[in-house]
Design a protein around this motif. Structure first.
Motif, PDB file in Angstrom:
ATOM      1  N   PRO A 174      28.753  62.401  36.339  1.00  0.00           N
ATOM      2  CA  PRO A 174      28.994  63.936  35.916  1.00  0.00           C
ATOM      3  C   PRO A 174      29.801  64.573  34.646  1.00  0.00           C
ATOM      4  O   PRO A 174      29.655  64.876  33.699  1.00  0.00           O
ATOM      5  N   ASP A 175      30.416  63.081  33.979  1.00  0.00           N
ATOM      6  CA  ASP A 175      31.399  63.247  33.117  1.00  0.00           C
ATOM      7  C   ASP A 175      30.566  62.161  31.785  1.00  0.00           C
ATOM      8  O   ASP A 175      31.662  61.655  31.272  1.00  0.00           O
ATOM      9  N   GLY A 176      30.245  61.576  32.239  1.00  0.00           N
ATOM     10  CA  GLY A 176      29.302  60.598  31.129  1.00  0.00           C
ATOM     11  C   GLY A 176      28.501  59.976  31.783  1.00  0.00           C
ATOM     12  O   GLY A 176      27.802  60.411  32.444  1.00  0.00           O
ATOM     13  N   SER A 177      28.503  57.957  31.448  1.00  0.00           N
ATOM     14  CA  SER A 177      27.432  57.691  31.270  1.00  0.00           C
ATOM     15  C   SER A 177      27.372  55.810  31.347  1.00  0.00           C
ATOM     16  O   SER A 177      28.725  55.770  30.536  1.00  0.00           O
ATOM     17  N   GLY A 178      27.619  55.161  32.527  1.00  0.00           N
ATOM     18  CA  GLY A 178      27.950  53.919  32.472  1.00  0.00           C
ATOM     19  C   GLY A 178      27.750  53.154  31.549  1.00  0.00           C
ATOM     20  O   GLY A 178      28.743  51.987  30.637  1.00  0.00           O
ATOM     21  N   ILE A 179      27.037  53.161  30.719  1.00  0.00           N
ATOM     22  CA  ILE A 179      26.714  52.662  29.597  1.00  0.00           C
ATOM     23  C   ILE A 179      27.418  52.827  28.247  1.00  0.00           C
ATOM     24  O   ILE A 179      28.100  51.940  27.622  1.00  0.00           O
ATOM     25  N   GLU A 180      27.954  54.269  28.546  1.00  0.00           N
ATOM     26  CA  GLU A 180      29.365  54.753  27.563  1.00  0.00           C
ATOM     27  C   GLU A 180      29.904  53.604  28.108  1.00  0.00           C
ATOM     28  O   GLU A 180      31.175  53.119  26.744  1.00  0.00           O
ATOM     29  N   VAL A 181      30.651  53.779  29.268  1.00  0.00           N
ATOM     30  CA  VAL A 181      32.084  53.391  29.139  1.00  0.00           C
ATOM     31  C   VAL A 181      32.163  51.999  29.455  1.00  0.00           C
ATOM     32  O   VAL A 181      32.641  51.301  28.786  1.00  0.00           O
ATOM     33  N   CYS A 182      30.757  50.802  29.487  1.00  0.00           N
ATOM     34  CA  CYS A 182      30.339  49.502  29.030  1.00  0.00           C
ATOM     35  C   CYS A 182      30.598  49.489  27.708  1.00  0.00           C
ATOM     36  O   CYS A 182      31.363  48.389  27.264  1.00  0.00           O
ATOM     37  N   ARG A 183      30.259  50.324  26.514  1.00  0.00           N
ATOM     38  CA  ARG A 183      30.110  50.194  25.343  1.00  0.00           C
ATOM     39  C   ARG A 183      32.317  50.655  24.522  1.00  0.00           C
ATOM     40  O   ARG A 183      32.612  49.617  24.283  1.00  0.00           O
ATOM     41  N   SER A 184      32.901  51.398  25.893  1.00  0.00           N
ATOM     42  CA  SER A 184      33.970  51.737  25.479  1.00  0.00           C
ATOM     43  C   SER A 184      35.049  50.212  25.961  1.00  0.00           C
ATOM     44  O   SER A 184      35.643  49.547  24.715  1.00  0.00           O
ATOM     45  N   VAL A 185      34.440  49.584  26.552  1.00  0.00           N
ATOM     46  CA  VAL A 185      34.962  49.075  27.847  1.00  0.00           C
ATOM     47  C   VAL A 185      35.005  47.447  26.783  1.00  0.00           C
ATOM     48  O   VAL A 185      35.915  46.841  26.604  1.00  0.00           O
ATOM     49  N   ARG A 186      33.897  47.245  26.248  1.00  0.00           N
ATOM     50  CA  ARG A 186      33.435  45.534  25.713  1.00  0.00           C
ATOM     51  C   ARG A 186      33.782  46.351  24.270  1.00  0.00           C
ATOM     52  O   ARG A 186      34.185  44.696  23.758  1.00  0.00           O
ATOM     53  N   ALA A 187      34.044  46.836  23.861  1.00  0.00           N
ATOM     54  CA  ALA A 187      34.615  47.315  22.181  1.00  0.00           C
ATOM     55  C   ALA A 187      36.199  46.538  22.550  1.00  0.00           C
ATOM     56  O   ALA A 187      36.663  46.072  21.194  1.00  0.00           O
ATOM     57  N   VAL A 188      37.395  46.984  23.717  1.00  0.00           N
ATOM     58  CA  VAL A 188      38.226  46.108  23.494  1.00  0.00           C
ATOM     59  C   VAL A 188      38.572  45.094  24.395  1.00  0.00           C
ATOM     60  O   VAL A 188      39.197  44.147  23.889  1.00  0.00           O
ATOM     61  N   ASP A 189      37.616  44.523  24.675  1.00  0.00           N
ATOM     62  CA  ASP A 189      37.633  43.656  25.642  1.00  0.00           C
ATOM     63  C   ASP A 189      36.499  43.067  25.464  1.00  0.00           C
ATOM     64  O   ASP A 189      35.355  43.172  26.822  1.00  0.00           O
ATOM     65  N   PRO A 190      35.240  41.858  24.678  1.00  0.00           N
ATOM     66  CA  PRO A 190      33.911  41.338  24.687  1.00  0.00           C
ATOM     67  C   PRO A 190      33.433  40.598  25.794  1.00  0.00           C
ATOM     68  O   PRO A 190      32.752  40.347  26.990  1.00  0.00           O
ATOM     69  N   SER A 191      35.023  40.088  26.679  1.00  0.00           N
ATOM     70  CA  SER A 191      34.817  38.995  27.840  1.00  0.00           C
ATOM     71  C   SER A 191      34.409  39.987  29.265  1.00  0.00           C
ATOM     72  O   SER A 191      33.663  39.562  29.835  1.00  0.00           O
ATOM     73  N   ILE A 192      34.851  40.822  29.012  1.00  0.00           N
ATOM     74  CA  ILE A 192      34.146  42.077  30.238  1.00  0.00           C
ATOM     75  C   ILE A 192      32.947  42.005  30.861  1.00  0.00           C
ATOM     76  O   ILE A 192      32.217  42.920  29.423  1.00  0.00           O
ATOM     77  N   ASN A 193      31.795  41.971  31.331  1.00  0.00           N
ATOM     78  CA  ASN A 193      30.980  42.015  31.248  1.00  0.00           C
ATOM     79  C   ASN A 193      30.397  42.910  32.329  1.00  0.00           C
ATOM     80  O   ASN A 193      30.770  43.410  33.145  1.00  0.00           O
ATOM     81  N   ALA A 194      28.889  43.333  32.021  1.00  0.00           N
ATOM     82  CA  ALA A 194      28.624  44.801  32.462  1.00  0.00           C
ATOM     83  C   ALA A 194      27.238  44.874  33.395  1.00  0.00           C
ATOM     84  O   ALA A 194      26.788  44.404  32.628  1.00  0.00           O
ATOM     85  N   LEU A 195      27.126  45.693  34.760  1.00  0.00           N
ATOM     86  CA  LEU A 195      25.850  46.036  34.556  1.00  0.00           C
ATOM     87  C   LEU A 195      25.636  46.606  35.556  1.00  0.00           C
ATOM     88  O   LEU A 195      26.128  48.143  35.905  1.00  0.00           O
ATOM     89  N   ILE A 196      24.918  47.243  34.686  1.00  0.00           N
ATOM     90  CA  ILE A 196      24.252  49.028  34.634  1.00  0.00           C
ATOM     91  C   ILE A 196      23.121  49.339  35.771  1.00  0.00           C
ATOM     92  O   ILE A 196      21.959  48.901  35.804  1.00  0.00           O
ATOM     93  N   LEU A 197      23.279  49.679  37.065  1.00  0.00           N
ATOM     94  CA  LEU A 197      22.768  50.840  37.496  1.00  0.00           C
ATOM     95  C   LEU A 197      22.435  51.915  38.164  1.00  0.00           C
ATOM     96  O   LEU A 197      23.044  52.896  37.881  1.00  0.00           O
ATOM     97  N   THR A 198      21.322  51.961  37.624  1.00  0.00           N
ATOM     98  CA  THR A 198      20.724  52.944  37.943  1.00  0.00           C
ATOM     99  C   THR A 198      19.466  53.100  38.210  1.00  0.00           C
ATOM    100  O   THR A 198      18.763  52.995  39.024  1.00  0.00           O
TER     101      THR A 198
END
Length: 215
Positions: free
Chosen positions: A61-85
């Motif tokens: 409702p307030d955004g997307s997991g893809i945006e969260v992925c981009r934001s998080v990896r900009a801070v810490d690229p060691s965090i791996n993301a799995l998008i579930l859709t």
């Protein structure tokens, strides 16, 4: 024993989130270190918790997991993301690759396959088809030839402009592009400024004309 795989869960549906937690915590080698129903909350908490894998719902409702992925990896690229859709969408897959996601899977995936996916992503492996990644890289490298009027726009702004030409509202565009509605509003303002226009209707008319010429 090796340290367990630390996982963070983001999904706005409580039943789905709790189901994922139950599934993953049944595994001896996986630990769920946090979860949330909000993109904003997840973007703030994930870098602090430093999970090995963030399992992110694509649409919220307030955004997307893809945006969260981009934001998080900009801070810490060691965090791996799995998008579930729930949606098999090429544009969303493109956005996920651009955001640095390691995997993009449908919610209809079997439970055992999801657990395997989490383990693969935690090990630094990609679940995204290499051919699709190559296509994305080629799309970035070459890029389409664009009319002079569109040259100042980024690729994302051109995609968004196309949706304006289709008559979509900011909310509909947000759903299509996996963006927050506020982000879409900011993009629209930027597009109007770059094109020297004052109203959205002017952008729609210009876009219809230019995008036809571009084809």
């Amino acid at each position: 024993m090796a340290d367990p795989i630390r996982v963070y869960l983001l999904d706005d549906h409580d039943v789905v989130r709790e189901g994922l937690r139950f599934l993953l915590e049944q595994q001896d080698d996986i630990e769920v270190v946090g979860d949330s129903a909000s993109a904003v909350e997840a973007a703030a908490r994930i870098p602090a918790l430093r999970p090995d894998v963030a399992v992110l719902d694509a649409r919220l409702p307030d955004g997307s997991g893809i945006e969260v992925c981009r934001s998080v990896r900009a801070v810490d690229p060691s965090i791996n993301a799995l998008i579930l859709t729930s949606y098999d969408d090429d544009e969303a897959l493109f956005a996920a690759i651009m955001a640095g996601a390691s995997g993009y899977v449908l919610k209809e995936i079997r439970s055992s396959d999801l657990v395997t996916a989490v383990r693969h992503v935690a090990a630094g492996k990609s679940l995204i088809d290499p051919a699709m990644t190559a296509t994305v890289l080629e799309r970035i490298r070459k890029g389409p030839e664009t009319p002079d009027e569109l040259a100042s726009l980024t690729e994302r702004e051109r995609v968004l402009l196309g949706h304006i030409a289709e008559g979509l509202t900011n909310r509909q565009i947000a759903d299509q592009m996996f963006l927050a509605e506020k982000t879409v509003k900011n993009y629209v303002s930027s597009i109007l400024a770059k094109l020297g226009l004052e109203r959205r209707t002017q952008a729609a008319v210009l876009a219809s004309k230019l995008l036809r010429e571009e084809q």
